[in-house]
Scaffold this motif. Structure first.
Motif, mmCIF file in Angstrom:
data_model
loop_
_atom_site.group_PDB
_atom_site.id
_atom_site.type_symbol
_atom_site.label_atom_id
_atom_site.label_comp_id
_atom_site.label_asym_id
_atom_site.label_seq_id
_atom_site.Cartn_x
_atom_site.Cartn_y
_atom_site.Cartn_z
ATOM 1 N N LEU A 43 0.831 -1.204 0.000
ATOM 2 C CA LEU A 43 0.000 0.000 0.000
ATOM 3 C C LEU A 43 0.865 1.254 0.000
ATOM 4 N N MET A 47 1.515 3.917 -3.257
ATOM 5 C CA MET A 47 1.302 5.359 -3.207
ATOM 6 C C MET A 47 2.456 6.087 -3.884
ATOM 7 N N ILE A 174 -5.636 0.158 -2.632
ATOM 8 C CA ILE A 174 -5.852 1.385 -1.870
ATOM 9 C C ILE A 174 -4.707 2.364 -2.119
ATOM 10 N N GLY A 175 -3.473 1.846 -2.103
ATOM 11 C CA GLY A 175 -2.334 2.706 -2.419
ATOM 12 C C GLY A 175 -2.344 3.171 -3.851
ATOM 13 N N PHE A 177 -4.811 4.013 -5.796
ATOM 14 C CA PHE A 177 -5.624 5.188 -6.118
ATOM 15 C C PHE A 177 -5.389 6.358 -5.170
ATOM 16 N N SER A 178 -4.895 6.103 -3.956
ATOM 17 C CA SER A 178 -4.665 7.213 -3.037
ATOM 18 C C SER A 178 -3.408 8.008 -3.405
ATOM 19 N N GLY A 179 -2.388 7.328 -3.962
ATOM 20 C CA GLY A 179 -1.173 8.041 -4.358
ATOM 21 C C GLY A 179 -1.424 9.088 -5.436
ATOM 22 N N LEU A 181 -4.236 10.528 -6.236
ATOM 23 C CA LEU A 181 -5.103 11.579 -5.710
ATOM 24 C C LEU A 181 -4.338 12.519 -4.789
ATOM 25 N N LEU A 182 -3.372 11.973 -4.026
ATOM 26 C CA LEU A 182 -2.545 12.814 -3.161
ATOM 27 C C LEU A 182 -1.746 13.809 -3.993
ATOM 28 N N ALA A 298 -10.029 6.317 -9.796
ATOM 29 C CA ALA A 298 -10.143 5.903 -8.394
ATOM 30 C C ALA A 298 -11.355 4.991 -8.198
ATOM 31 N N ALA A 302 -11.188 1.243 -6.678
ATOM 32 C CA ALA A 302 -11.982 0.837 -5.519
ATOM 33 C C ALA A 302 -12.779 -0.426 -5.831
#
Length: 438
Positions: A43, A47, A174-175, A177-179, A181-182, A298, A302
């Protein structure tokens, strides 16, 4: 002096420790805790490198790269990440240094991506340094992936291999799509791209700390056949140099069922295309604004995470046959994403994410079932290369037909998925055949 207490068999002991050395015993983690910890490593690392991949094109452009240069750099990076596994997989199996290769590979990602933040300040050398760092990061992916997958296959033996890989894949997603977006959020706040890469040093450092703790606490019992201190009984018979090269290149000594499955996975991967082709089409059609594309991506990630979790238990019950749903899902995707209705497009993206999640979570578990323990890293390297060829062919096919020939594209993808289903069924049948006594 009182004698030393015996070391529990599940506790790793450094090979360098002498016979009389005192060893600090650390209780080993349970198999589930070990799998979950490895998922957290992925994860955090995802990111870092997925954030880089999401912004690589615009960032290189800001350093003065042309579209051709961006294509060459990113294309070379992906080629290295896949093709080099043909060498790193057999290397891990022969050297039995699965942990070392995993650590080195993750370290290359954790270091190279944050260093991109300094390239705008290097003047004319910035573009060349950035391109080198991107390719080096992708090299790290190739170094670690076969060894990491072999380690995870051993860890997930007690949990149920399907469930173990599914949980790992869900955390990985999770990593993924969160990377991006960050980085998009940091770019929106600052108006600059390079600060996002600097921030990615935090999840990179966290990944390395988690990996170090995992290495100390992983039970040896879950890593049979891959631990560096364990010698393979009897060893392997010596082979000629040509035999070693041939085996490393194509996995010539791997089971027939594995090769059938690799080809099936290549065909489904070709049909899945790339998100870039799909997003290009619905942005050009005016259905989704370019700024909203990361949100659509994203959504797909998910859905992929949920699909991966749902697949794990089914794989442990039904084996590779659970993957027969993937060709069906893949065949549906072009019928939806290339229409002019936003609802159908989003439904197609959801199906695409589900297909990718099911495939990515179950294929590694199935490969581990198809090949001997001591050849897993080699098999993962060969599998990734074959799948990479499928991805390249699918990208070329979709790129050539997406403008003006959507119906033909859907027909060709449907035919590829029919062939994939046949090959997958045959690989399952080969696996179920009884093994003759020697």
């Amino acid at each position: 002096m009182s004698p030393e207490a015996p070391t529990p068999p599940s506790t790793p002991v450094p090979a360098s420790a002498g016979a009389g050395a005192r060893v600090r015993v650390r209780p080993a983690w349970s198999p589930w805790r070990t799998v979950f910890a490895f998922g957290l490593v992925s994860l955090a690392a995802d990111m870092v490198y997925e954030g880089m991949r999401a912004m690589a094109g615009p960032f290189l452009g800001s350093l003065g790269a042309s579209a051709l240069t961006v294509g060459i750099v990113t294309g070379a990076g992906e080629a290295v990440a896949l093709v080099l596994r043909l060498a790193t997989g057999p290397w891990a199996d022969r050297s039995r240094r699965h942990w070392r290769l995993t650590v080195v590979g993750y370290a290359m990602t954790a270091v190279c991506v944050p260093l991109l933040a300094v390239t705008p300040f290097l003047g004319s050398a910035g573009l060349a340094v950035a391109a080198t760092l991107i390719v080096l990061e992708r090299t790290g992916k190739a170094v670690r992936s076969p060894a990491k997958s072999a380690l995870l296959a051993g860890m997930a033996t007690s949990t149920g291999r399907g469930k173990g890989f599914a949980v790992h894949k869900a955390l990985d997603q999770i990593g993924a799509f969160s990377g991006p977006l960050l980085l998009a959020g940091i770019a929106a706040l600052t108006g600059l791209l390079w600060p996002g890469f600097a921030v990615l040093a935090i999840p990179g450092a966290l990944a390395m700390l988690l990996l170090a703790q995992l290495r100390r606490r992983a039970p040896i019992a879950t890593l049979a056949g891959t631990d560096e201190s364990e010698d393979e009984p009897g060893g392997r018979p010596p082979r000629s140099a040509w035999a070693e090269v041939r085996t490393a290149a194509v996995g010539a000594d791997l089971p027939r069922a594995f090769h059938l499955f690799s080809l099936a996975a290549a065909l489904t991967t070709a049909g899945l295309m790339t998100f870039g082709v799909m997003s290009y089409r619905f942005v050009e059609a005016g259905l989704v604004a370019a700024a909203a594309v990361p949100l659509v991506y994203a959504l797909a990630m998910a859905v992929g995470a949920v699909a991966a979790l749902a697949t794990g238990g089914l794989f442990d019950r039904w084996g590779g046959r659970v993957l027969l749903v993937v060709p069906v899902l893949v065949a549906v995707v072009p019928l939806c994403v290339f229409t002019d209705r936003l609802g159908l497009v989003l439904a197609g993206v959801v199906v695409w994410g589900a297909g990718a999640g099911v495939q990515d979570s179950a294929v590694k578990a199935y490969v581990a079932d198809l090949v001997p323990v001591g050849r897993r890293a080699t098999a993962y390297g060969v599998f990734a290369a074959v799948q990479g060829i499928g991805a390249l062919a699918g990208g070329v096919l979709a790129g050539a037909l997406v403008d003006g020939h959507v119906t033909l594209l859907a027909v060709v993808i449907g035919a590829l998925q029919l062939a994939a289903a046949v090959l997958l069924w045959r690989s399952c049948n080969y696996l179920s055949l009884p093994v003759p006594d020697p």
